[in-house]
Write an enzyme that holds these catalytic residues in place. Structure first.
Site, PDB file in Angstrom:
ATOM      1  N   ARG A 241      74.995  43.233  10.258  1.00  0.00           N
ATOM      2  CA  ARG A 241      74.345  43.718  11.484  1.00  0.00           C
ATOM      3  C   ARG A 241      75.314  44.716  12.118  1.00  0.00           C
ATOM      4  NH1 ARG A 241      70.342  42.030   9.373  1.00  0.00           N
ATOM      5  NH2 ARG A 241      68.820  40.722  10.157  1.00  0.00           N
ATOM      6  N   GLU A 270      70.514  50.384  16.378  1.00  0.00           N
ATOM      7  CA  GLU A 270      69.443  50.878  15.431  1.00  0.00           C
ATOM      8  C   GLU A 270      67.895  50.802  15.879  1.00  0.00           C
ATOM      9  OE1 GLU A 270      70.686  48.559  11.774  1.00  0.00           O
ATOM     10  OE2 GLU A 270      68.561  47.784  12.035  1.00  0.00           O
ATOM     11  N   HIS A 288      68.961  50.836   7.060  1.00  0.00           N
ATOM     12  CA  HIS A 288      68.788  49.245   6.906  1.00  0.00           C
ATOM     13  C   HIS A 288      67.753  48.771   5.604  1.00  0.00           C
ATOM     14  CE1 HIS A 288      68.716  45.217   9.645  1.00  0.00           C
ATOM     15  NE2 HIS A 288      68.505  45.018   8.305  1.00  0.00           N
TER      16      HIS A 288
END
Ligand code: DGY
Length: 329
Positions: A241, A270, A288
């Site tokens: 993360r 993000e 991601h």
């Protein structure tokens, strides 16, 4: 006809997964795949007993208080840092995640990102596409070897172990790791991985891979002080993360070549990207996608749906994160 329990699917998911839910539930979907504000999410959750979430929606005390019918929130992600687990437990709401089905795919991507970063893949491709390649050169985009280099893994859960397996057995890498709890000796021997302190990990790794869960404790686990311990030739890969890395400190370190390079699949805030990150050449950036193969994303979505079905029709979810703690609503 008896009324089916109403549930909400917060993002667009595969039609066959929605179809499997429709066999049991009255399903509200988000076919436009809009990103809802917390207020819009609360509005759509009114009267719903279950929600299938992407992993980005914050499930906190305020939302739970505003959605008294809600009994389960099923994340389509292994990470569940979007859940306020104590608040869910106190409210009697079960949380579930989607582990295992993405482990090998994510570990593959860890290596893709590591290889791309260490071997300067995207930087050299941009150079070529920009028409800048005029002659072959002995040190043109010379990077760092991956095979035989020491891999440090911070966080040694399922994904960390799948990465260790590839590293030790496929790339002949000495593997060191640090984790909240040490693996048993049989697992360490099988993986050929050696437990070290966090400082030793930072000091000894040629390539450092972050695969630990995000929480208040792991926020900025890699900041200026940690980067200062790393080798100047090291690369840093973050698959976990964004909040685990202090991006401002990382940008400064990449600019000053205090470490060689970084590969990031996740970002603080993000999908907004810290603009400074876009200005440094020695970083590989991906949106991601570590678990993004169609097969795996389908399996994750189906597991998230199966958790809803198992809990709401049989009373026991497949992969709960707070079962045993909650008093169901
Ligand atoms: C996960 O499953 O946690 C991945 O990061 C996708 O969100």
């Amino acid at each position: 006809m008896t009324q089916r329990p109403p549930i909400l699917v917060t993002r667009a998911v595969f039609p066959e997964v929605v179809a499997s839910l429709r066999e049991h539930f009255d399903v509200e979907t988000n076919d436009a795949d809009d990103i809802w504000t917390p207020a819009q999410l609360i509005e759509r959750l009114q009267g719903k007993v279950g929600a299938l979430t992407s992993g980005a929606e914050r499930i906190d005390a305020a939302l739970l208080a505003a959605c008294p019918e809600l009994r389960i929130v099923s994340n389509l992600a292994v990470g569940y840092n979007n859940f306020d687990v104590p608040a869910m437990t106190a409210a009697g709401v079960l949380g579930t995640n989607a582990p295992d089905v993405l482990t090998e795919t994510t570990a593959d991507f860890g290596f893709a990102l590591l290889l791309a970063t260490a071997r300067r893949l995207t930087e050299s491709e941009h150079f070529l596409r920009a028409g800048q390649w005029k002659k072959w050169g002995l040190d043109l985009f010379a990077g760092a070897d991956v095979h035989g280099a020491t891999l440090g893994i911070l966080g040694m859960g399922r994904i960390g172990q799948a990465i260790a397996k590839r590293a030790a057995h496929g790339f002949d890498m000495p593997v060191i790791y640090h984790n909240r709890s040490r693996l048993d000796s049989a697992t360490e021997a099988k993986l050929d991985a050696r437990y070290v302190s966090k400082n030793e990990l930072l000091q000894q790794a040629d390539h450092l891979m972050l695969v630990l869960p995000y929480s208040a404790e792991s926020h900025h686990a890699i900041a200026a002080a940690e980067i200062a311990l790393m080798k100047p030739t090291a690369t840093l890969i973050n698959l976990a993360r964004g909040g685990i890395v202090d991006e401002t400190a990382l940008v400064a370190a990449l600019r000053d070549r205090r470490i060689a390079a970084a590969g990031l699949d996740v970002f603080e805030g993000e999908p907004k990207i810290n603009p400074a990150l876009l200005t440094v050449p020695n970083v590989v950036l991906t949106p991601h996608i570590a678990s993004a193969t169609l097969k795996t994303r389908r399996a994750m979505a189906q597991l998230a749906a199966d958790n809803l079905m198992a809990y709401l029709t049989k009373g026991a979810a497949l992969t709960p994160v707070n079962a045993g703690l909650i008093k169901p609503r």
